[in-house]
Design a protein around this motif. Structure first.
Motif, PDB file in Angstrom:
ATOM      1  N   GLY A  28      19.245  50.481  14.819  1.00 58.66           N
ATOM      2  CA  GLY A  28      19.430  51.210  13.659  1.00 58.66           C
ATOM      3  C   GLY A  28      18.188  51.956  13.403  1.00 58.66           C
ATOM      4  N   VAL A 116      29.399  54.594   4.822  1.00 60.35           N
ATOM      5  CA  VAL A 116      28.772  54.725   5.868  1.00 60.35           C
ATOM      6  C   VAL A 116      27.392  54.041   5.531  1.00 60.35           C
ATOM      7  CG1 VAL A 116      30.009  56.596   7.103  1.00 60.35           C
ATOM      8  CG2 VAL A 116      28.055  56.881   5.885  1.00 60.35           C
ATOM      9  N   VAL A 119      28.081  50.552   6.131  1.00 60.45           N
ATOM     10  CA  VAL A 119      27.814  50.188   7.440  1.00 60.45           C
ATOM     11  C   VAL A 119      26.574  49.925   7.961  1.00 60.45           C
ATOM     12  CG1 VAL A 119      28.267  50.920   9.810  1.00 60.45           C
ATOM     13  CG2 VAL A 119      30.147  51.199   8.033  1.00 60.45           C
ATOM     14  N   ALA A 120      25.538  50.888   7.666  1.00 58.66           N
ATOM     15  CA  ALA A 120      24.317  50.831   8.015  1.00 58.66           C
ATOM     16  C   ALA A 120      23.476  49.483   7.563  1.00 58.66           C
ATOM     17  CB  ALA A 120      23.448  51.910   7.716  1.00 58.66           C
ATOM     18  N   GLU A 121      23.667  49.212   6.288  1.00 60.32           N
ATOM     19  CA  GLU A 121      23.068  47.937   5.714  1.00 60.32           C
ATOM     20  C   GLU A 121      23.627  46.678   6.164  1.00 60.32           C
ATOM     21  OE1 GLU A 121      20.349  47.699   3.663  1.00 60.32           O
ATOM     22  OE2 GLU A 121      20.057  49.879   4.280  1.00 60.32           O
ATOM     23  N   ARG A 122      25.237  46.647   6.771  1.00 58.40           N
ATOM     24  CA  ARG A 122      25.857  45.565   7.251  1.00 58.40           C
ATOM     25  C   ARG A 122      25.259  45.374   8.632  1.00 58.40           C
ATOM     26  NH1 ARG A 122      28.066  40.587   7.398  1.00 58.40           N
ATOM     27  NH2 ARG A 122      29.213  40.427   9.498  1.00 58.40           N
ATOM     28  N   ARG A 123      25.038  46.363   9.538  1.00 61.76           N
ATOM     29  CA  ARG A 123      24.649  46.152  10.862  1.00 61.76           C
ATOM     30  C   ARG A 123      23.148  45.971  10.994  1.00 61.76           C
ATOM     31  NH1 ARG A 123      27.960  49.531  15.206  1.00 61.76           N
ATOM     32  NH2 ARG A 123      30.029  48.846  14.178  1.00 61.76           N
ATOM     33  N   ALA A 242      20.288  55.754   5.296  1.00 59.58           N
ATOM     34  CA  ALA A 242      21.623  54.792   5.706  1.00 59.58           C
ATOM     35  C   ALA A 242      22.832  55.559   5.732  1.00 59.58           C
ATOM     36  CB  ALA A 242      21.718  54.022   4.300  1.00 59.58           C
ATOM     37  N   GLY A 246      24.478  54.850   9.557  1.00 57.36           N
ATOM     38  CA  GLY A 246      25.877  54.244   9.475  1.00 57.36           C
ATOM     39  C   GLY A 246      27.061  55.227   9.943  1.00 57.36           C
ATOM     40  N   ILE A 256      33.667  48.800  11.481  1.00 60.31           N
ATOM     41  CA  ILE A 256      32.944  47.612  11.395  1.00 60.31           C
ATOM     42  C   ILE A 256      33.469  46.771  12.583  1.00 60.31           C
ATOM     43  CG2 ILE A 256      31.684  45.846  10.323  1.00 60.31           C
ATOM     44  CD1 ILE A 256      31.354  47.583   7.945  1.00 60.31           C
TER      45      ILE A 256
END
Length: 273
Positions: A28, A116, A119-123, A242, A246, A256
């Protein structure tokens, strides 16, 4: 699902700026400098497309060999933009994904900008490894939101537009970062408005974690400690990048997929204050 693709391009279209970068999908991280151009006045579709072309040209990734994801400030349903936040009303009901694909001559993945960021913070960020319900909020010109349950995105939540009981204006109108600037509030004064907003979200959804993004998250130490919630609330790790990260991640997965997440332990403890 697995993929050998290790990098992708993310483009984040906003009301004032269009940003893009090449992203390392394993970690990331940005693999290139971030390129930013001004969003054209009026943000008409043809003008925005031309600006996206400029971003891709400056990044040197105009061909289709590198996957491309695009984030946009609107409700996005099956590639069609159903709202318009700080862009032309021509985007409402517009087949935006097809428009960009035709105009750029390549396939893309197209999604809501707050989604999105989630998504970035989840991954790769503050929500990595966190089970249950995570609500990310982006505090900026408006309030964008992303909801993820066990890593699965629930798109287009638009929780900034929750109505306040007995009030004409919604929470976005009074609690966005733009409202703080407009009303010349101190962080302490703004935190009182945020308290009411996050308390309301907490009551409605009982989330396991709040993640706060947007450019103002770099000042999180000046307002998050002032909030008194039963739900942990933390700043986003990737802040204004982010959306880029994402969008790039979704360019490959399309959604995801927890099998694509790096092995991780939660970055926050599920503890109440």
């Amino acid at each position: 699902m697995t993929t050998k693709t290790t990098r992708a391009v993310g483009v984040d279209i906003g009301g004032t700026g269009i940003k893009g970068a090449l992203v390392d999908l394993a970690h990331g991280d940005l693999l290139s400098d971030r390129v930013k151009v001004a969003t054209p006045p009026g943000a008409q579709p043809d003008d925005v497309l031309a600006a996206v072309r400029v971003v891709l040209e400056r990044l040197g990734v105009t061909d289709a060999d590198v996957p491309l994801g695009v984030a946009f400030p609107a409700i996005v349903r099956r590639g069609r933009t159903m709202s318009a936040a700080n862009v032309s009303e021509k985007w409402i009901g517009f087949e935006a994904e097809k428009f960009f694909e035709d105009g750029l001559g390549r396939e893309i993945h197209f999604a809501n900008d707050a989604d999105v960021a989630g998504v970035a913070e989840r991954r790769y960020g503050a929500a990595r490894g966190v089970d249950g319900l995570v609500i990310l909020t982006t505090l900026g010109t408006g309030i964008g939101t992303a909801m993820l349950y066990d890593g699965v995105l629930i798109p287009n939540s638009e929780l900034g537009h929750l109505q306040r009981a007995g009030k004409k204006k919604d929470f976005e109108a009074v609690a966005a970062y733009s409202a703080m600037e407009r009303d010349q509030l101190t962080f302490a004064e703004w935190a009182k408005r945020l308290q009411a907003y996050y308390e309301h979200l907490q009551f409605l959804f009982s989330p396991d974690l709040f993640v706060v993004g947007g450019g103002v998250s770099k000042h999180a130490d000046q307002f998050l400690p002032l909030l008194r919630l039963d739900t942990p609330i933390v700043p986003a790790v990737h802040r204004n990048n982010a959306g880029i990260i994402g969008a790039a991640a979704l360019a490959v997965a399309g959604e995801i997929d927890t099998e694509l997440l790096p092995e991780a332990t939660p970055l926050v403890e599920h503890a109440t204050r």
